[in-house]
Write a protein that holds these residues in place. Structure first.
Motif, PDB file in Angstrom:
ATOM      1  N   GLY A  86     -20.360  -4.981 121.903  1.00 35.01           N
ATOM      2  CA  GLY A  86     -21.574  -5.184 121.129  1.00 35.01           C
ATOM      3  C   GLY A  86     -21.349  -5.162 119.625  1.00 35.01           C
ATOM      4  O   GLY A  86     -22.134  -5.749 118.868  1.00 35.01           O
ATOM      5  N   ALA A  87     -20.280  -4.494 119.167  1.00 38.18           N
ATOM      6  CA  ALA A  87     -19.981  -4.478 117.732  1.00 38.18           C
ATOM      7  C   ALA A  87     -19.550  -5.859 117.256  1.00 38.18           C
ATOM      8  O   ALA A  87     -19.962  -6.322 116.184  1.00 38.18           O
ATOM      9  N   LEU A  88     -18.697  -6.527 118.038  1.00 38.20           N
ATOM     10  CA  LEU A  88     -18.285  -7.888 117.691  1.00 38.20           C
ATOM     11  C   LEU A  88     -19.480  -8.837 117.747  1.00 38.20           C
ATOM     12  O   LEU A  88     -19.640  -9.702 116.882  1.00 38.20           O
ATOM     13  N   LEU A  89     -20.325  -8.654 118.757  1.00 41.13           N
ATOM     14  CA  LEU A  89     -21.533  -9.463 118.861  1.00 41.13           C
ATOM     15  C   LEU A  89     -22.456  -9.205 117.674  1.00 41.13           C
ATOM     16  O   LEU A  89     -23.042 -10.137 117.117  1.00 41.13           O
ATOM     17  N   GLY A  90     -22.573  -7.939 117.254  1.00 41.53           N
ATOM     18  CA  GLY A  90     -23.401  -7.610 116.105  1.00 41.53           C
ATOM     19  C   GLY A  90     -22.898  -8.243 114.820  1.00 41.53           C
ATOM     20  O   GLY A  90     -23.690  -8.675 113.972  1.00 41.53           O
ATOM     21  N   TYR A  91     -21.568  -8.308 114.671  1.00 35.29           N
ATOM     22  CA  TYR A  91     -20.990  -8.960 113.496  1.00 35.29           C
ATOM     23  C   TYR A  91     -21.366 -10.435 113.473  1.00 35.29           C
ATOM     24  O   TYR A  91     -21.819 -10.962 112.435  1.00 35.29           O
ATOM     25  N   GLU A  92     -21.190 -11.128 114.602  1.00 37.55           N
ATOM     26  CA  GLU A  92     -21.529 -12.549 114.658  1.00 37.55           C
ATOM     27  C   GLU A  92     -23.028 -12.767 114.483  1.00 37.55           C
ATOM     28  O   GLU A  92     -23.456 -13.719 113.830  1.00 37.55           O
ATOM     29  N   LEU A  93     -23.827 -11.880 115.050  1.00 32.98           N
ATOM     30  CA  LEU A  93     -25.277 -11.971 114.887  1.00 32.98           C
ATOM     31  C   LEU A  93     -25.664 -11.854 113.423  1.00 32.98           C
ATOM     32  O   LEU A  93     -26.481 -12.640 112.911  1.00 32.98           O
ATOM     33  N   THR A  94     -25.071 -10.902 112.724  1.00 31.90           N
ATOM     34  CA  THR A  94     -25.390 -10.679 111.312  1.00 31.90           C
ATOM     35  C   THR A  94     -24.994 -11.883 110.464  1.00 31.90           C
ATOM     36  O   THR A  94     -25.724 -12.283 109.542  1.00 31.90           O
ATOM     37  N   ARG A  95     -23.851 -12.484 110.767  1.00 29.93           N
ATOM     38  CA  ARG A  95     -23.428 -13.687 110.040  1.00 29.93           C
ATOM     39  C   ARG A  95     -24.416 -14.829 110.273  1.00 29.93           C
ATOM     40  O   ARG A  95     -24.728 -15.592 109.344  1.00 29.93           O
TER      41      ARG A  95
END
Length: 237
Positions: A86-95
């Motif tokens: 979910g951290a990697l997903l959160g990074y892509e979501l934020t971008r």
């Protein structure tokens, strides 16, 4: 999306689960939610009430799908928390939030994950189901008592394997910084992600950055929920 409302909530925290996880993964957080913070636990395709939906084929496509789902919910100050996968997903979501010109989060919290621009060190998905289960049980990522429920076990292993495959195939270009403060959390006894790996997240910090270790292993946000939530509440105060 699960919801834990708070009296006079001043902001919303979107919570993204680990590989194989669901909105229910954050059940422990419901017991001690931060004051005046609404918890919005995101249900990803292919699990929980969305079990019949196909999982997107890349982390980037999954982030697009999540943003399409939560975009109407960005109507108040908010932050994003992602654990492990979910951290990697959160990074892509934020971008993607920035790319669409939407209001950025007050903060991105990344828990127990390699940095997005650092390639995966070891591939796990080549193991058979039993090998994958033993790996998960080795760091507390899967309760051994679930072996007593074969039908659910097959579903859970399949879901974890799908998410891990997305993770193993994903490496972000860059490093490209996020357009918000970045706060990284880890477990002091995590055998998968150590402090040095967490520190690589600094490369994608476009502003304020912090890294804190909490008691526990890879699943520290759930085994040590009060301390992690206290940290989040303090940052967002």
């Amino acid at each position: 999306m699960g919801r834990v409302t708070a009296p006079a909530a001043r902001l919303r925290l979107f919570c993204l689960p680990q590989a194989g996880g669901s909105a229910a993964s954050f059940a422990a957080w419901r017991l001690t939610p931060p004051a005046r913070i609404e918890l919005a636990t995101v249900e990803l395709p292919g699990r929980g009430v969305r079990g019949a939906e196909p999982l997107p084929s890349t982390v980037e496509e999954l982030a697009d799908a999540v943003l399409d789902g939560i975009a109407p919910e960005l109507d108040m100050p908010y932050a994003v928390f992602g654990h492990s996968f979910g951290a990697l997903l959160g990074y892509e979501l934020t971008r993607r939030i920035a790319a669409r010109g939407l209001t950025p989060p007050l903060a991105l919290f990344a828990s127990s994950s390699r940095a997005p621009h650092v390639p995966v060190a070891k591939r796990i998905t080549g193991r058979d189901d039993e090998g994958l289960l033993r790996w998960l049980e080795g760091f507390g990522g899967f309760p051994s008592e679930l072996r007593s429920y074969p039908a659910y076990l097959r579903y859970a292993v399949r879901t974890v394997r799908q998410d891990l495959a997305l993770t193993e195939a994903y490496t972000a270009p860059g490093p490209e910084p996020v357009a918000c403060p970045l706060h990284v959390l880890g477990g002091s006894g995590d055998p998968l992600v150590g402090a040095e790996q967490l520190d690589r997240w600094r490369d994608v910090a476009g502003g304020p950055f912090s890294r804190t270790l909490h008691p526990g292993g890879h699943d520290h946000p759930f085994t040590g929920a009060p301390g992690v939530l206290a940290r989040i509440g303090a940052v967002l105060a």
